[in-house]
Structure formats: C-alpha cells, structure tokens
Design a protein around this motif. Structure first.
Motif, PDB file in Angstrom:
ATOM      1  N   ARG A  23       0.826  -1.214   0.000  1.00 39.76           N
ATOM      2  CA  ARG A  23       0.000   0.000   0.000  1.00 39.76           C
ATOM      3  C   ARG A  23       0.858   1.261   0.000  1.00 39.76           C
ATOM      4  NH1 ARG A  23      -0.864   3.332   3.669  1.00 39.76           N
ATOM      5  NH2 ARG A  23      -0.149   1.955   5.299  1.00 39.76           N
ATOM      6  N   LEU A  24       1.858   1.304   0.858  1.00 38.84           N
ATOM      7  CA  LEU A  24       2.705   2.492   0.957  1.00 38.84           C
ATOM      8  C   LEU A  24       3.458   2.755  -0.352  1.00 38.84           C
ATOM      9  CD1 LEU A  24       3.714   4.818   2.679  1.00 38.84           C
ATOM     10  CD2 LEU A  24       5.471   3.285   3.606  1.00 38.84           C
ATOM     11  N   PHE A  25       3.894   1.693  -1.021  1.00 42.12           N
ATOM     12  CA  PHE A  25       4.565   1.857  -2.310  1.00 42.12           C
ATOM     13  C   PHE A  25       3.618   2.521  -3.310  1.00 42.12           C
ATOM     14  CE2 PHE A  25       5.151   0.188  -6.626  1.00 42.12           C
ATOM     15  CZ  PHE A  25       6.379   0.755  -6.917  1.00 42.12           C
ATOM     16  N   ILE A  26       2.391   2.022  -3.397  1.00 40.50           N
ATOM     17  CA  ILE A  26       1.420   2.595  -4.339  1.00 40.50           C
ATOM     18  C   ILE A  26       1.137   4.047  -3.984  1.00 40.50           C
ATOM     19  CG2 ILE A  26      -0.915   2.430  -5.286  1.00 40.50           C
ATOM     20  CD1 ILE A  26      -0.788  -0.605  -4.689  1.00 40.50           C
ATOM     21  N   ALA A  57      -7.133   5.663  -0.602  1.00 35.64           N
ATOM     22  CA  ALA A  57      -8.174   4.669  -0.893  1.00 35.64           C
ATOM     23  C   ALA A  57      -7.797   3.814  -2.103  1.00 35.64           C
ATOM     24  CB  ALA A  57      -9.520   5.363  -1.116  1.00 35.64           C
ATOM     25  N   MET A  58      -7.286   4.444  -3.162  1.00 32.75           N
ATOM     26  CA  MET A  58      -6.859   3.682  -4.352  1.00 32.75           C
ATOM     27  C   MET A  58      -5.746   2.707  -3.984  1.00 32.75           C
ATOM     28  SD  MET A  58      -6.802   6.158  -7.683  1.00 32.75           S
ATOM     29  CE  MET A  58      -6.232   7.689  -6.939  1.00 32.75           C
ATOM     30  N   ALA A  59      -4.770   3.186  -3.239  1.00 34.20           N
ATOM     31  CA  ALA A  59      -3.647   2.343  -2.844  1.00 34.20           C
ATOM     32  C   ALA A  59      -4.133   1.161  -2.006  1.00 34.20           C
ATOM     33  CB  ALA A  59      -2.611   3.156  -2.078  1.00 34.20           C
ATOM     34  N   GLY A  60      -5.035   1.421  -1.087  1.00 34.18           N
ATOM     35  CA  GLY A  60      -5.581   0.349  -0.257  1.00 34.18           C
ATOM     36  C   GLY A  60      -6.323  -0.692  -1.079  1.00 34.18           C
ATOM     37  N   TYR A  61      -7.087  -0.220  -2.060  1.00 34.77           N
ATOM     38  CA  TYR A  61      -7.838  -1.138  -2.922  1.00 34.77           C
ATOM     39  C   TYR A  61      -6.886  -2.062  -3.680  1.00 34.77           C
ATOM     40  CZ  TYR A  61     -10.449  -2.935  -6.867  1.00 34.77           C
ATOM     41  OH  TYR A  61     -10.997  -3.773  -7.800  1.00 34.77           O
ATOM     42  N   PHE A  62      -5.915  -1.474  -4.376  1.00 34.51           N
ATOM     43  CA  PHE A  62      -5.019  -2.296  -5.190  1.00 34.51           C
ATOM     44  C   PHE A  62      -4.147  -3.201  -4.328  1.00 34.51           C
ATOM     45  CE2 PHE A  62      -5.834   0.985  -8.502  1.00 34.51           C
ATOM     46  CZ  PHE A  62      -6.401   0.124  -9.435  1.00 34.51           C
ATOM     47  N   PRO A 107       8.560  -2.259  -4.021  1.00 34.02           N
ATOM     48  CA  PRO A 107       7.539  -2.984  -4.771  1.00 34.02           C
ATOM     49  C   PRO A 107       7.698  -4.500  -4.804  1.00 34.02           C
ATOM     50  CG  PRO A 107       9.105  -2.030  -6.282  1.00 34.02           C
ATOM     51  CD  PRO A 107       9.457  -1.515  -4.905  1.00 34.02           C
ATOM     52  N   ARG A 108       6.555  -5.148  -5.058  1.00 34.10           N
ATOM     53  CA  ARG A 108       6.523  -6.581  -5.335  1.00 34.10           C
ATOM     54  C   ARG A 108       7.080  -6.792  -6.738  1.00 34.10           C
ATOM     55  NH1 ARG A 108       3.245  -9.240  -8.542  1.00 34.10           N
ATOM     56  NH2 ARG A 108       1.634  -7.631  -8.600  1.00 34.10           N
ATOM     57  N   LEU A 109       8.001  -7.735  -6.878  1.00 37.37           N
ATOM     58  CA  LEU A 109       8.562  -8.094  -8.184  1.00 37.37           C
ATOM     59  C   LEU A 109       8.044  -9.446  -8.659  1.00 37.37           C
ATOM     60  CD1 LEU A 109      12.304  -7.106  -7.545  1.00 37.37           C
ATOM     61  CD2 LEU A 109      10.475  -5.705  -8.535  1.00 37.37           C
ATOM     62  N   ALA A 110       7.754 -10.340  -7.726  1.00 38.59           N
ATOM     63  CA  ALA A 110       7.321 -11.698  -8.058  1.00 38.59           C
ATOM     64  C   ALA A 110       6.058 -11.672  -8.912  1.00 38.59           C
ATOM     65  CB  ALA A 110       7.056 -12.493  -6.786  1.00 38.59           C
ATOM     66  N   GLY A 111       6.130 -12.352 -10.049  1.00 33.12           N
ATOM     67  CA  GLY A 111       4.969 -12.486 -10.910  1.00 33.12           C
ATOM     68  C   GLY A 111       4.631 -11.261 -11.742  1.00 33.12           C
TER      69      GLY A 111
END
Length: 159
Positions: A23-26, A57-62, A107-111
């Motif tokens: 979330r914080l990254f987004i 809110a957008m960050a939390g959703y994604f 960020p997540r890199l996996a996948g």
C-alpha cells in the motif's frame, strides 16, 4: 483501472500490475506522479487535483487485490537459474524480501510482467532521475542487458 486492470492485474506486458503491491509503495508512487516528481507520460494529468484521501483509498484497494501470474513466454529453466544467481548476487531479496513480495515503499517483483521488469531495470540502470530510486540505479550498475533479461525472467516466473 483501464490500464492496470479492474483488480490491478494488467493484461499489457508493458504496464505493471498493481494487485498485491504494498500500500505504501502505491501511495508514494501516486503522489510522486501527481506532484510531477515522477514522469509517467501515460499518467500525466490523470492524478491532477486528486486529494490524498482518494490516493490512500486507491492504494488500499489495489494492495488488497490478489496478484495473478503474468502471462508471458514459457519458463526457460536455464534463464531462471541464471536469474536466480543474479538475484542472489544483487541481494534483491534483502530489500524486496526473499519471496520478492515487496514491503512498505519497496515494490513486489514476483509475478510481475517480464517485459515491464526488464524495461524498469534498464531505466533504473541507464536513466536514473527525479522520482527514481537511486539505490536501484546503484544496485543495477554493471549488469549487462542479457543479465537483466535473465533476472526479469526469473522474477516474472517466481512463485
């Protein structure tokens, strides 16, 4: 959602999936883009005037969405092994975590899409600039294009 997918799983190999990103990254990326500190031409103007509460809110959703494996080329076992060794050499798991799921502002890199990962790593290595992570530029310094391709393949297929 038109580009990143309704649940944050992008169908375009050049557009990152946001599902399951920290979330914080987004939040950070959206603010950097909104404030003009990170130049993403496709997003120019889309976040103008968007209040912080909506970005949160957008960050939390994604962040809450389940990441789906990115479609891409079939697994190349030799490239995966080379990429695994490169990830170990580059200590990628020390920041992105050993499962490459990311954390906080990392960020997540996996996948993630292989094409996106490769383009991003080349951008970090070759064109660090405003809104870009200087630690990544230093981490990728000296990696050859073929090595980045193997690393991207490994991370895209990491499960």
């Amino acid at each position: 959602m038109a580009c990143h997918g309704a649940q944050g799983n992008s169908a375009d190999p050049n557009i990152p999936s946001l599902a399951g990103q920290p979330r914080l990254f987004i939040e950070n990326q959206l603010v950097l883009i909104r404030e003009g500190l990170r130049d993403v031409p496709a997003m120019k103007g889309l976040l103008d005037g968007v209040p912080d509460a909506e970005i949160v809110a957008m960050a939390g959703y994604f962040a809450a969405q389940k990441p789906l494996p990115a479609a891409g080329r079939p697994v190349d076992a030799a490239a995966v092994e080379r990429g695994k060794a490169l990830a170990a050499r580059g200590l990628c798991g020390s920041c992105h975590l050993p499962d490459y799921s990311g954390r906080q502002q990392i960020p997540r890199l996996a996948g993630q899409h292989e094409a996106f990962l490769l383009a991003s790593m080349k951008q970090f290595r070759d064109h660090p600039g405003p809104g870009r992570d200087t630690i990544m530029a230093a981490s990728l310094y000296g990696f050859k294009d073929a090595e980045l391709a193997d690393l991207a393949h490994y991370l895209a297929h990491f499960r």
